[in-house]
Write a protein that holds these residues in place. Structure first.
Motif, mmCIF file in Angstrom:
data_model
loop_
_atom_site.group_PDB
_atom_site.id
_atom_site.type_symbol
_atom_site.label_atom_id
_atom_site.label_comp_id
_atom_site.label_asym_id
_atom_site.label_seq_id
_atom_site.Cartn_x
_atom_site.Cartn_y
_atom_site.Cartn_z
ATOM 1 N N ALA A 132 0.859 -1.204 0.000
ATOM 2 C CA ALA A 132 0.000 0.000 0.000
ATOM 3 C C ALA A 132 0.888 1.244 0.000
ATOM 4 N N ALA A 133 0.322 2.323 -0.407
ATOM 5 C CA ALA A 133 1.095 3.591 -0.445
ATOM 6 C C ALA A 133 1.780 3.784 0.912
ATOM 7 N N GLU A 134 2.897 4.455 0.856
ATOM 8 C CA GLU A 134 3.681 4.661 2.072
ATOM 9 C C GLU A 134 2.751 4.966 3.250
ATOM 10 N N THR A 135 2.864 4.173 4.280
ATOM 11 C CA THR A 135 2.030 4.403 5.457
ATOM 12 C C THR A 135 2.859 4.189 6.713
ATOM 13 N N THR A 136 2.489 4.863 7.746
ATOM 14 C CA THR A 136 3.208 4.636 9.014
ATOM 15 C C THR A 136 2.330 3.834 9.974
ATOM 16 N N GLU A 137 1.102 3.541 9.495
ATOM 17 C CA GLU A 137 0.188 2.797 10.359
ATOM 18 C C GLU A 137 0.351 1.294 10.144
ATOM 19 N N PRO A 138 0.289 0.504 11.207
ATOM 20 C CA PRO A 138 0.403 -0.960 11.030
ATOM 21 C C PRO A 138 -0.808 -1.508 10.286
ATOM 22 N N ILE A 139 -0.615 -2.555 9.522
ATOM 23 C CA ILE A 139 -1.735 -3.281 8.920
ATOM 24 C C ILE A 139 -2.449 -3.985 10.064
ATOM 25 N N GLU A 140 -3.756 -3.804 10.122
ATOM 26 C CA GLU A 140 -4.550 -4.414 11.208
ATOM 27 C C GLU A 140 -5.187 -5.709 10.689
ATOM 28 N N LEU A 141 -4.866 -6.816 11.324
ATOM 29 C CA LEU A 141 -5.439 -8.105 10.910
ATOM 30 C C LEU A 141 -6.043 -8.803 12.113
ATOM 31 N N SER A 142 -7.090 -9.568 11.860
ATOM 32 C CA SER A 142 -7.686 -10.382 12.918
ATOM 33 C C SER A 142 -7.540 -11.851 12.511
ATOM 34 N N SER A 149 -1.399 -22.404 15.374
ATOM 35 C CA SER A 149 -0.618 -21.232 15.791
ATOM 36 C C SER A 149 0.417 -20.860 14.733
ATOM 37 N N GLN A 150 0.660 -21.781 13.801
ATOM 38 C CA GLN A 150 1.703 -21.514 12.812
ATOM 39 C C GLN A 150 1.336 -20.354 11.898
ATOM 40 N N TYR A 151 0.024 -20.133 11.683
ATOM 41 C CA TYR A 151 -0.393 -18.983 10.867
ATOM 42 C C TYR A 151 0.043 -17.691 11.572
ATOM 43 N N ILE A 152 -0.138 -17.651 12.873
ATOM 44 C CA ILE A 152 0.179 -16.457 13.667
ATOM 45 C C ILE A 152 1.692 -16.247 13.698
ATOM 46 N N ARG A 161 8.630 -6.469 8.061
ATOM 47 C CA ARG A 161 8.876 -6.157 6.648
ATOM 48 C C ARG A 161 7.741 -5.336 6.035
ATOM 49 N N LEU A 162 6.606 -5.201 6.774
ATOM 50 C CA LEU A 162 5.477 -4.425 6.229
ATOM 51 C C LEU A 162 5.708 -2.946 6.520
ATOM 52 N N PRO A 163 5.337 -2.049 5.589
ATOM 53 C CA PRO A 163 5.700 -0.629 5.699
ATOM 54 C C PRO A 163 5.365 0.005 7.044
ATOM 55 N N GLY A 164 4.170 -0.306 7.560
ATOM 56 C CA GLY A 164 3.788 0.262 8.850
ATOM 57 C C GLY A 164 3.806 -0.762 9.965
ATOM 58 N N GLY A 165 4.341 -1.935 9.630
ATOM 59 C CA GLY A 165 4.324 -3.012 10.617
ATOM 60 C C GLY A 165 2.972 -3.710 10.638
ATOM 61 N N LEU A 166 2.697 -4.391 11.740
ATOM 62 C CA LEU A 166 1.527 -5.283 11.774
ATOM 63 C C LEU A 166 0.904 -5.241 13.161
ATOM 64 N N ARG A 167 -0.444 -5.191 13.186
ATOM 65 C CA ARG A 167 -1.133 -5.357 14.464
ATOM 66 C C ARG A 167 -2.097 -6.530 14.305
ATOM 67 N N LEU A 168 -1.845 -7.585 15.069
ATOM 68 C CA LEU A 168 -2.578 -8.842 14.932
ATOM 69 C C LEU A 168 -3.491 -9.012 16.136
ATOM 70 N N THR A 169 -4.784 -9.142 15.877
ATOM 71 C CA THR A 169 -5.715 -9.440 16.970
ATOM 72 C C THR A 169 -6.088 -10.916 16.894
ATOM 73 N N LEU A 170 -5.734 -11.658 17.931
ATOM 74 C CA LEU A 170 -6.029 -13.091 17.944
ATOM 75 C C LEU A 170 -7.440 -13.302 18.455
ATOM 76 N N THR A 171 -8.184 -14.161 17.791
ATOM 77 C CA THR A 171 -9.568 -14.421 18.204
ATOM 78 C C THR A 171 -9.775 -15.912 18.472
ATOM 79 N N GLY A 172 -10.830 -16.177 19.248
ATOM 80 C CA GLY A 172 -11.185 -17.570 19.535
ATOM 81 C C GLY A 172 -10.235 -18.193 20.549
ATOM 82 N N HIS A 173 -10.344 -19.496 20.675
ATOM 83 C CA HIS A 173 -9.544 -20.264 21.630
ATOM 84 C C HIS A 173 -8.143 -20.456 21.050
#
Ligand code: S3P
Ligand code: PEP
Length: 414
Positions: A132-142, A149-152, A161-173
């Motif tokens: 995505a265009a230069e961004t300083t915000e992390p990509i938000e993923l759920s 757990s290997q996906y996480i 390596r992502l331009p704004g980094g990553l914010r991962l929200t884990l859901t479920g058990h």
């Protein structure tokens, strides 16, 4: 492969492989960091394969992860964010192991990934990454955490390596959480800027630093030596070098679990010493939860049945989608000895037995290294055959050699 024990106590030292879980993370981080020296890398096929594929990727458009889940999942993320283009496949069983959660997340982050056969499963075509265009915000993923757990771990490792980094929200058990913790700990060793608020995990952008790291011996592999000591004649003991008290591996939990089966753990300056102790009379059926250590389930189920010390087991859901449906495989193979993993409903299973006996049964291994290694200790109780013994190469190629060194008669089955 035929196994028999000549009698007398088990004594000596057994060499373990290095942890393929630690090694495969360290290899990805080393590749992303562009350097660093890794020591005690595992001779496990899963690790040798990861090394080969990381080296081959730049000039190849077709790679096979074979039956290695961490290779399939970690490389899918790594190859996507490093703009590799090509096809990533695996064995027939790997093509039955789901990957949709990871592909959906990577697509949301900018990856172009297509399914070449069944939607949600390998083989995959990885076809580039649109930043995505230069961004300083992390990509938000759920991301749901109740399948693998290997996906996480895969997403976290590529986060910097992502331009704004990553914010991962884990859901479920969340299953196999210690593996997520292992990923984070190694990422931080390689310089990642990470923070967490509950199950919201944030990785800031930035370069990993080339780092030296020595891989710990494998606690999952150690679990089988706990079984050997538990089932061996009185007075048995074994030393296992290379294990650490401060371990990143959740499967260190085997030390606590095996107390009730008569194995005492003493931590040494380098490794552990296991000693057989008298079994206390069983007054109640304990419940053991394997949510955080699913790879120990086969080890414990077999020992509980062999000792006729029933144990209730929970947290087994992920066993259905590993190298084989491990619950079904355990039920089928335990039945050959008078054992069972009885489904009590609501995710609870009871490992138990009636008239358990070992007398030259042949154990099928279902392309699963842990079926071969979890059942091998039954040879302490009688003659045993293990089918397709080379299946152990996935995580512990020297397993049969170590058994022979410790005194077992190990021969190719007639
Ligand atoms: O991240 C890892 O190294 C692993 C995670 C676990 O898988 P799940 O997260 O799918 O339970 C485990 O079963 C596997 O042997 C290795
Ligand atoms: C399930 C396992 O590994 P993976 O998921 O990496 O294939 C295992 O080693 O038991």
């Amino acid at each position: 492969m035929q196994l028999s024990w000549p009698g007398g106590p088990l004594r000596g030292t057994a060499q373990l492989p290095a942890s393929k879980s630690e090694a495969n993370r360290a290899l990805i981080l080393q590749a992303l960091a562009g350097g660093g020296t890794l020591s005690n890398l595992s001779d496990a096929n899963d690790t040798q394969l990861m090394m080969r594929l990381l080296a081959a990727a730049p000039g190849t458009v077709e790679l096979s992860a074979e039956d290695a889940g961490t290779v399939m999942r970690f490389l899918t993320a790594y190859l996507a964010v490093t703009n590799w283009r090509g096809r990533l496949t695996g064995t027939a069983r790997m093509q039955e192991r789901p990957i949709k959660v990871l592909v959906d997340a990577l697509r949301q982050a900018g990856a172009s990934i297509n399914y070449l056969n069944n939607d949600g499963y390998p083989p995959l075509e990885i076809a580039g990454f649109t930043v995505a265009a230069e961004t300083t915000e992390p990509i938000e993923l759920s991301v749901r955490g109740d399948i693998s757990s290997q996906y996480i771990s895969a997403l976290l490792m590529v986060g910097p390596r992502l331009p704004g980094g990553l914010r991962l929200t884990l859901t479920g058990h969340i299953g196999s959480r210690p593996y997520i913790n292992m990923t984070v700990a190694l990422m931080q060793r390689f310089g990642a800027d990470y923070s967490a608020e509950g199950d919201v995990l944030t990785v800031r952008p930035g370069a990993y630093q080339p780092t030296d790291y020595t891989i710990e011996s494998d606690w999952s592999a150690a679990s089988y030596w706990y079984s050997f000591v538990a089932l061996a004649p009185a007075g048995s003991e074994i030393t296992l070098p290379g294990l650490r008290r401060e371990s990143l591996q959740g499967d260190q939990a085997i030390a606590g679990m095996m107390k009730q089966f008569g194995v005492e753990t003493t931590f040494l300056s380098d490794g552990v010493h296991l000693r057989q102790i008298p079994l206390a009379p069983q007054t109640e059926i304990q419940t053991l939860d394997f949510t955080d250590c699913p790879d120990l389930a086969q080890t414990v189920a077999v020992v509980a049945a062999a000792l006729a010390r029933p144990v209730d087991m929970t947290g087994l859901e992920s066993l259905r989608i590993k190298e084989t449906d491990r619950i079904a495989a355990l039920q089928t193979e335990l039945a050959k000895f008078g054992g069972d993993l009885r489904d009590l409903g609501e995710g609870r299973f009871r490992a138990e037995s009636s008239g358990f006996a070992v007398n030259n049964q042949s154990v099928a291994t279902y392309h699963d290294h842990r079926m071969a290694m979890a059942f091998a200790p039954l040879a302490m109780r009688g003659l045993l055959a293990i089918e397709s013994p080379t299946v152990v190469r996935k995580s512990y190629p020297q397993f049969w050699k170590e058994l022979a060194k410790s005194g077992f008669a190990v021969s190719e089955a007639e």
